[in-house]
Design an enzyme around this catalytic site. Structure first.
Site, PDB file in Angstrom:
ATOM      1  N   GLY A 400       0.826  -1.214   0.000  1.00  0.00           N
ATOM      2  CA  GLY A 400       0.000   0.000   0.000  1.00  0.00           C
ATOM      3  C   GLY A 400       0.851   1.251   0.000  1.00  0.00           C
ATOM      4  CD1 TRP A 403      -1.936   1.560  -5.786  1.00  0.00           C
ATOM      5  CD2 TRP A 403      -2.153   3.301  -4.406  1.00  0.00           C
ATOM      6  NE1 TRP A 403      -2.990   2.320  -6.240  1.00  0.00           N
ATOM      7  CE2 TRP A 403      -3.147   3.397  -5.404  1.00  0.00           C
ATOM      8  CE3 TRP A 403      -2.108   4.290  -3.417  1.00  0.00           C
ATOM      9  CZ2 TRP A 403      -4.078   4.429  -5.444  1.00  0.00           C
ATOM     10  CZ3 TRP A 403      -3.021   5.323  -3.464  1.00  0.00           C
ATOM     11  CH2 TRP A 403      -3.993   5.383  -4.461  1.00  0.00           C
ATOM     12  CG  HIS A 404       0.111   6.067  -0.998  1.00  0.00           C
ATOM     13  ND1 HIS A 404      -0.346   4.882  -0.469  1.00  0.00           N
ATOM     14  CD2 HIS A 404      -0.846   6.993  -0.737  1.00  0.00           C
ATOM     15  CE1 HIS A 404      -1.529   5.092   0.090  1.00  0.00           C
ATOM     16  NE2 HIS A 404      -1.856   6.345  -0.064  1.00  0.00           N
ATOM     17  N   GLY A 405       3.586   5.737  -4.171  1.00  0.00           N
ATOM     18  CA  GLY A 405       4.671   6.393  -4.884  1.00  0.00           C
ATOM     19  C   GLY A 405       5.852   5.482  -5.107  1.00  0.00           C
ATOM     20  CG  PHE A 554      -0.100   9.231  -4.624  1.00  0.00           C
ATOM     21  CD1 PHE A 554       1.277   9.362  -4.657  1.00  0.00           C
ATOM     22  CD2 PHE A 554      -0.792   9.848  -3.610  1.00  0.00           C
ATOM     23  CE1 PHE A 554       1.946  10.075  -3.675  1.00  0.00           C
ATOM     24  CE2 PHE A 554      -0.136  10.565  -2.622  1.00  0.00           C
ATOM     25  CZ  PHE A 554       1.235  10.682  -2.661  1.00  0.00           C
TER      26      PHE A 554
END
Length: 554
Positions: A400, A403-405, A554
């Site tokens: 997770g 996923w953000h960066g 993102f």
């Protein structure tokens, strides 16, 4: 000619934002045409698909072909999944869809990160070359960099939506969408396309076949959502960010520890107001056209634990990760192949962190730890379940974070939140305060949770480890107690806005519901006046060029 270029052309320096007046002109034109076409479902969906493609082109330029590719591939695979009678074949098509989507996401978001990490790990000098940008420049005359990676806006959001479609068709929750224009509309619906909320196929696709139905009350609620989102974004997020937070994180060493700490608190408010402001606008805009998007935030800074926080923050992502990653991993039941794969990744991460020169020692220690885990896993059923739960939580939060960066900073941030979830999961069993309802215990739990979440955001906001270390060093060793009165005076307006922002967040929810109902109950003339005042106040806070939404990256 110049006017037409401005209206229909793409500017890399000025992507389309909800806060631009251009967007509201675009939306007004969409509403006018929509008001004519809405009785004709096929024409309505086709128009909204084309309008959404144009919107995405205005935000990302030639990258809209990636959206088209994802749409076409999952549209075709959806039929293959549905028409397969044997479960292994259906599973093959579902895995193929997930693989294609993750491959697209990995290339366009993580290829530079993987190349850079490989070079750092092994001391190589592999040069990164972006083939897609090269082809786009050759075809369109654009000037995208070929030695850097700028991820297409919103690719993480629409990729997760197409994955959910394939999985939902595989699980027989829905049938395949017959019309490709209808499916394209689901994938690209412009209010939530570039920053969510992430819409599940099983939740949204049935809506595209329903007739338009918005009551006067819902119309007023939609207007309230939009106005609330604009105020959050412009009056809170952008003002705090431009006038304080961005300055602190650009040069932490130039500010005292107190200013760095206030910058962290300010960023916690900024990122919430920015992201929830976007989703408020998205929910309102979609509702005006008769489509219901899921609520994405539920006052997350009222959470009394890290677990509760992730049930209140970015709800569409948290539930997606739970349903499509955490539970398939084994959840709180058992280990899976991917759980053990996560164990095997521990040595790789350790080598990256400590350096190649420590590889033999790191691998030796990691193997011992891995063997110890295996012993515990097979020793007792209870230990096996607890170990699996902790591992699956950690793996979910690490992915997770990624996923953000495309940065190790986001992996660290995700790992810290994973540690918080694991620690709380075991602490709650022995905590003498768990379940107590007195207001002071609630306030203490909220205080601890908020400060932990704010602490982890050092790695979420900092561009690199050096900046994160500087922020912590300033807070620990150069707090500057004697300068606090001067800082409060110099940034008085910023701190007033922060104070009001937190007060508005923490006031009872019944008060907020009353404010909404008061707006809904106003006569139409007074609603229009309230809207004008809210927009005027919001745009008065704009002190520079309009800032892009944080989650666009993102």
């Amino acid at each position: 000619m110049e006017l037409l270029k401005t209206i229909f052309g793409f500017s890399q320096d000025s992507p389309l934002l909800f806060t631009q007046f251009y967007f509201w002109g675009f939306f007004a034109a969409v509403l006018v045409i929509f008001s004519v076409l809405h009785p004709y479902r096929a024409a309505r969906n086709a128009f909204l698909f084309l309008a959404s493609l144009f919107f995405y082109y205005k935000t990302s330029g030639f990258f809209f072909v990636i959206l088209l590719f994802s749409t076409l591939s999952d549209y075709l695979i959806g039929f293959a999944i549905h028409n397969s009678e044997h479960k292994p074949i259906r599973r093959f098509w579902m895995i193929l869809s997930v693989t294609i989507n993750l491959a697209v996401l990995s290339y366009f978001k993580y290829s530079y990160f993987f190349t850079e990490s490989f070079n750092d790990l092994f001391g190589t000098q592999v040069e990164y070359f972006n083939h897609f940008n090269f082809w786009a420049n050759d075809l369109t005359g654009s000037q995208f960099s070929v030695d850097r990676l700028l991820p297409p806006v919103g690719i993480s959001f629409f990729t997760f939506q197409t994955i959910s479609y394939a999985v939902d068709v595989y699980q027989r929750k829905i049938g395949p969408v017959r019309n490709i224009l209808d499916f394209g509309f689901y994938v690209s619906f412009f209010p939530q396309l570039v920053a969510g909320p992430i819409v599940r196929a099983a939740e949204f696709i049935p809506q595209i076949y329903q007739p338009y139905n918005v009551s006067n009350r819902e119309f007023s609620i939609a207007a309230f959502w939009i106005l609330k989102g604009l105020v959050k974004k412009l009056w809170l997020a952008d003002y705090i960010g431009v006038n304080f937070v961005d300055r602190v994180f650009e040069n932490p060493e130039l500010f005292t520890g107190f200013e760095n700490l206030m910058g962290l608190y300010g960023y916690s408010l900024q990122v919430y107001a920015d992201f929830s402001g976007y989703t408020d606008i998205a929910i309102g805009v979609a509702l005006l056209m008769g489509f219901r998007l899921p609520v994405n935030f539920n006052y997350p800074y009222k959470a009394r634990s890290v677990g509760e926080f992730w049930k209140r923050w970015h709800i569409s992502l948290s539930t997606w990760l739970k349903d499509y990653l955490y539970i398939p991993l084994g959840g709180s039941r058992n280990s899976s192949f991917l759980t053990w794969f996560f164990y095997a990744l521990i040595p790789i991460g350790a080598v990256w962190y400590f350096g190649v020169q420590f590889m033999p020692a790191v691998i030796f220690i990691s193997v011992l730890v891995l063997l110890f885990f295996m012993y515990l896993d097979f020793k007792t059923p209870r230990t096996r379940v607890e170990l699996a739960t902790a591992s699956n939580l950690m793996l979910t939060m690490l992915l997770g974070g990624l996923w953000h960066g495309s940065s190790w900073m986001f992996v660290i941030w995700g790992g810290l939140n994973g540690v918080g979830l694991v620690v709380y999961k075991f602490w709650r069993r022995i905590s003498p305060w768990e379940g107590k309802k007195q207001w002071y215990w609630t306030a203490w739990a909220i205080f601890i949770t908020f400060n932990f979440i704010t602490f982890t955001r050092i790695w979420f906001r900092s561009p690199d480890l050096a900046t994160a270390d500087l922020v912590m060093a300033q807070i620990q060793s150069n707090f500057g107690w004697e300068y606090i009165p001067e800082v409060l005076n110099n940034y008085a307006n910023v701190f007033y806005v922060m104070y009001l922002g937190f007060v508005m967040h923490w006031i009872p929810e019944s008060w907020k519901a009353q404010i909404k109902e008061s707006f809904v109950g106003l006569p139409i003339g007074w609603k229009a006046l309230a809207a004008v005042v809210a927009v005027f106040v919001a745009y008065q806070a704009v002190s520079s060029d309009l800032q892009p939404f944080i989650y666009f990256q993102f």
